[in-house]
Design an enzyme around this catalytic site. Sequence first.
Site: not given
Length: 159
Positions: A26, A60, A81, A83, A89, A114, A128
Amino acid sequence: MSGEGAPAITVEGADRLKVAVVASEWHETVMTGLLDGARRALSDARVADVTELRVPGVFELPVAASRLSGHGYDAIVALGVVIRGGTPHFDYVCQAATSGLTAVAERTGVPVGFGVLTCDTEQQALDRAGLPGSGEDKGHEAVTAALATALRLAQWPRA
């Protein structure tokens, strides 16, 4: 930016490590930056034994990291990421990824870097992602943290 106060981390001797990078598909632009930063950190540390695995989304990442953890990797890096949108969700996905990746590290003893951005806006993610003009390079940071942890834990082999 949240990078203030970050320690200077060295990863000398990481060239002998075997590392897996698990990355979400994504948000292609942000993910390109995160992956480029991760690859740059691995190259800077001279890590040659690297496997990359792409998964559909952040949700996942834990199952992929868990599966790979049993294949001799010294460190695993999770990149993704999320958003914030207009529904809860965001909260569910962020919590599941964080808890899941933490559980993998605790259960297996394999450090998990992480590199999951949890942002309110796309601009925060871009800032970032380690792209030209970004203020931070979280892909690079996640790899560096995982490598440093693996090196520091190397004196205590996994049971």
